[in-house]
Design a protein around this motif. Structure first.
Motif, short mmCIF file in Angstrom:
data_model
loop_
_atom_site.label_atom_id
_atom_site.label_comp_id
_atom_site.label_asym_id
_atom_site.label_seq_id
_atom_site.Cartn_x
_atom_site.Cartn_y
_atom_site.Cartn_z
N SER A 1 2.67 26.09 76.09
CA SER A 1 2.19 25.73 77.42
C SER A 1 1.65 24.31 77.43
N LEU A 2 1.38 23.81 78.62
CA LEU A 2 0.76 22.49 78.75
C LEU A 2 -0.58 22.46 78.02
N ARG A 3 -1.39 23.49 78.19
CA ARG A 3 -2.70 23.52 77.53
C ARG A 3 -2.55 23.55 76.01
N GLU A 4 -1.61 24.34 75.52
CA GLU A 4 -1.41 24.41 74.08
C GLU A 4 -0.98 23.06 73.51
N ALA A 5 -0.10 22.39 74.22
CA ALA A 5 0.33 21.06 73.77
C ALA A 5 -0.83 20.09 73.78
N ALA A 6 -1.67 20.16 74.82
CA ALA A 6 -2.82 19.27 74.91
C ALA A 6 -3.79 19.51 73.74
N ILE A 7 -4.01 20.77 73.40
CA ILE A 7 -4.90 21.09 72.28
C ILE A 7 -4.29 20.59 70.97
N LEU A 8 -3.00 20.77 70.80
CA LEU A 8 -2.34 20.27 69.59
C LEU A 8 -2.39 18.75 69.52
N GLN A 9 -2.54 18.09 70.66
CA GLN A 9 -2.72 16.64 70.71
C GLN A 9 -4.18 16.23 70.48
N GLY A 10 -5.07 17.21 70.40
CA GLY A 10 -6.46 16.90 70.13
C GLY A 10 -7.35 16.78 71.34
N PHE A 11 -6.85 17.11 72.54
CA PHE A 11 -7.70 17.11 73.72
C PHE A 11 -8.59 18.35 73.68
N PRO A 12 -9.85 18.23 74.12
CA PRO A 12 -10.70 19.41 74.19
C PRO A 12 -10.17 20.38 75.23
N ASP A 13 -10.56 21.63 75.09
CA ASP A 13 -9.99 22.66 75.96
C ASP A 13 -10.48 22.57 77.40
N ASP A 14 -11.53 21.79 77.65
CA ASP A 14 -12.00 21.64 79.02
C ASP A 14 -11.59 20.31 79.64
N TYR A 15 -10.64 19.61 79.01
CA TYR A 15 -10.17 18.34 79.57
C TYR A 15 -9.51 18.61 80.91
N ARG A 16 -9.88 17.82 81.93
CA ARG A 16 -9.37 18.06 83.28
C ARG A 16 -8.13 17.20 83.52
N PHE A 17 -7.05 17.85 83.87
CA PHE A 17 -5.78 17.16 84.12
C PHE A 17 -5.42 17.10 85.59
N ALA A 18 -6.03 17.93 86.41
CA ALA A 18 -5.72 17.96 87.85
C ALA A 18 -6.96 18.44 88.60
N PRO A 19 -7.10 18.06 89.86
CA PRO A 19 -8.25 18.53 90.65
C PRO A 19 -8.27 20.05 90.74
N ASP A 20 -9.45 20.60 90.91
CA ASP A 20 -9.59 22.05 91.05
C ASP A 20 -8.71 22.54 92.19
N GLY A 21 -7.99 23.60 91.93
CA GLY A 21 -7.12 24.19 92.95
C GLY A 21 -5.74 23.58 93.02
N GLU A 22 -5.50 22.51 92.26
CA GLU A 22 -4.18 21.88 92.25
C GLU A 22 -3.49 22.11 90.91
N VAL A 23 -2.19 22.19 90.95
CA VAL A 23 -1.39 22.34 89.74
C VAL A 23 -0.54 21.10 89.58
N ALA A 24 -0.74 20.38 88.51
CA ALA A 24 0.04 19.17 88.26
C ALA A 24 1.49 19.54 87.97
N PRO A 25 2.45 18.75 88.43
CA PRO A 25 3.85 19.01 88.11
C PRO A 25 4.06 19.12 86.61
N LEU A 26 4.78 20.13 86.18
CA LEU A 26 4.93 20.40 84.75
C LEU A 26 5.52 19.21 84.01
N THR A 27 6.58 18.62 84.55
CA THR A 27 7.23 17.52 83.83
C THR A 27 6.33 16.27 83.80
N THR A 28 5.59 16.03 84.87
CA THR A 28 4.70 14.87 84.90
C THR A 28 3.58 15.01 83.88
N LEU A 29 2.91 16.16 83.90
CA LEU A 29 1.82 16.36 82.95
C LEU A 29 2.35 16.46 81.53
N GLY A 30 3.53 17.05 81.37
CA GLY A 30 4.13 17.09 80.04
C GLY A 30 4.37 15.70 79.48
#
Length: 376
Positions: free
Chosen positions: A319-348
């Motif tokens: 998942s996007l979160r799993e990839a972010a953790i494997l990249q060393g981002f903390p699990d609470d790193y915010r990638f999109a505003p609350d209630g919004e879902v970032a496009p998968l390919t963009t965030l990937g």
């Protein structure tokens, strides 16, 4: 996320002198202030900040990076701008008066990526971005400079020119190919790191985990809740995986952790696998192993056919979160505003392009140690 929800998706964050300073170098004593060119979603900036560097601004041409950068780098300004248009005066205005200046600039590495074999770097104009970084260094001459890129850029004219430019300006510099597992990442990522200083000797920091067993995929993401291919976890919209076609679902189910498409029944194999040239491509359409670090997280990690990006046991890509953790981002790193879902390919793309924060933190500490030496 609430406390319970955060624990459910818990990840990991892992947490210079013979040369003389140039006459124009400002005296130390006011702290290090950094401007991060090509800042993306803030991986390097977050790491530098965690070390104690004051990141005052990030510059990137991609406006979709604004929210994650500003949301996680409180007080830092995001400047949406093409580096080719940034002037020395504009850059200098971003640094506070009296601060010791750090210019960080990790130019996009795709022109030299091993995933682009057969494409000549000279045919891809993005390599000029490193020259633009060099221009800004020449015009502003900050006390510290750092950049990161793929190892294959070593020996290329664009990198050698950058090094010679730094030497000509009187910088002490060091460059080294770093293994990210040495810095605590559960990922077999190798990156060329360069550090340069006008206030003392520059040295690329060694990882504090280099004498320990490498972190594993299980340690990094084994505690995250299961999801199906194409689904999003209700407690974390970033814990989201790409859907699979019916054929790729069968291929995923037939794949073993650490295995190859040779494990599949003949009817599941693609035509390219049956050609002699296909025998060499064993790290695509494959699963990770729990007991090893992951492969390099690329911008295509959400695509089953783009590498060894299958989850070790669930029939999906990571998942996007799993990839972010494997990249060393903390699990609470915010990638999109609350209630919004970032496009998968963009965030990937953003996650795959990011500098791992633990590597940035190590670089930040090295600069701060150097700064402390010349301040006493």
């Amino acid at each position: 996320m609430g406390e319970h929800e955060q624990s459910a998706v818990r990840g990991q964050r892992t947490a210079l002198s013979p040369s003389h300073a140039a006459e124009s170098a400002r005296p130390p004593g006011h702290g290090i202030a950094a401007v991060d060119v090509f800042c993306g979603i803030g991986g390097l900036s977050f790491g530098l900040s965690a070390a104690g560097v004051d990141v005052v601004a990030g510059i990137d041409v991609d406006g979709s990076c604004r929210f994650p950068f500003e949301a996680n780098m409180a007080g830092a300004r995001f400047v949406e701008r093409d580096i080719c248009d940034v002037t020395a005066e504009e850059l200098s205005d971003l640094w506070p008066e009296g601060a010791t200046r750090l210019l960080a600039g990790c130019a996009p590495c795709q022109p030299f990526s091993s995933y682009r074999k057969g494409v000549s770097p000279s045919s891809d104009q993005r390599w000029v971005l490193l020259r633009e970084l060099g221009r800004l260094v020449e015009e502003t001459q900050p006390e510290f400079v750092t950049t990161e890129n793929v190892p294959r850029i070593q020996g290329k004219a664009v990198f050698e020119d950058f090094v010679e430019m730094l030497k000509g300006l009187g910088y002490s510099l060091d460059s080294h190919v770093c293994r990210c597992t040495d810095y605590g990442l559960a990922q077999n990522r190798r990156r060329l790191v360069l550090v340069a200083s006008r206030l003392g000797r520059a040295k690329v920091p060694e990882g504090d985990q280099r004498d320990r067993p490498a972190a594993t995929v299980r340690q990094a993401i084994g505690g995250l809740p299961p999801i199906e291919a194409g689904d999003t976890h209700e407690a974390d919209p970033v814990h989201r995986s790409r859907g699979l076609s019916a054929l790729n679902r069968k291929r995923m189910a037939a794949s073993e952790p650490g295995g190859t498409w040779h494990d599949w029944p003949e009817e599941l194999r693609a035509p390219c696998h049956r050609r002699p040239s296909g025998a060499a491509f064993k790290n695509v359409y494959a699963r990770m192993r729990w007991d090893r670090p992951s492969p390099t997280i690329t911008t295509y990690f959400h695509n089953f056919g783009a590498g060894r990006f299958g989850h070790p046991e669930q029939d999906r890509t990571i998942s996007l979160r799993e990839a972010a953790i494997l990249q060393g981002f903390p699990d609470d790193y915010r990638f999109a505003p609350d209630g919004e879902v970032a496009p998968l390919t963009t965030l990937g793309r953003h996650i795959g392009n990011a500098v791992p924060p633990p590597l940035g933190e190590a670089v930040g500490r090295a600069f701060l140690n150097s700064f402390a030496e010349v301040s006493t």
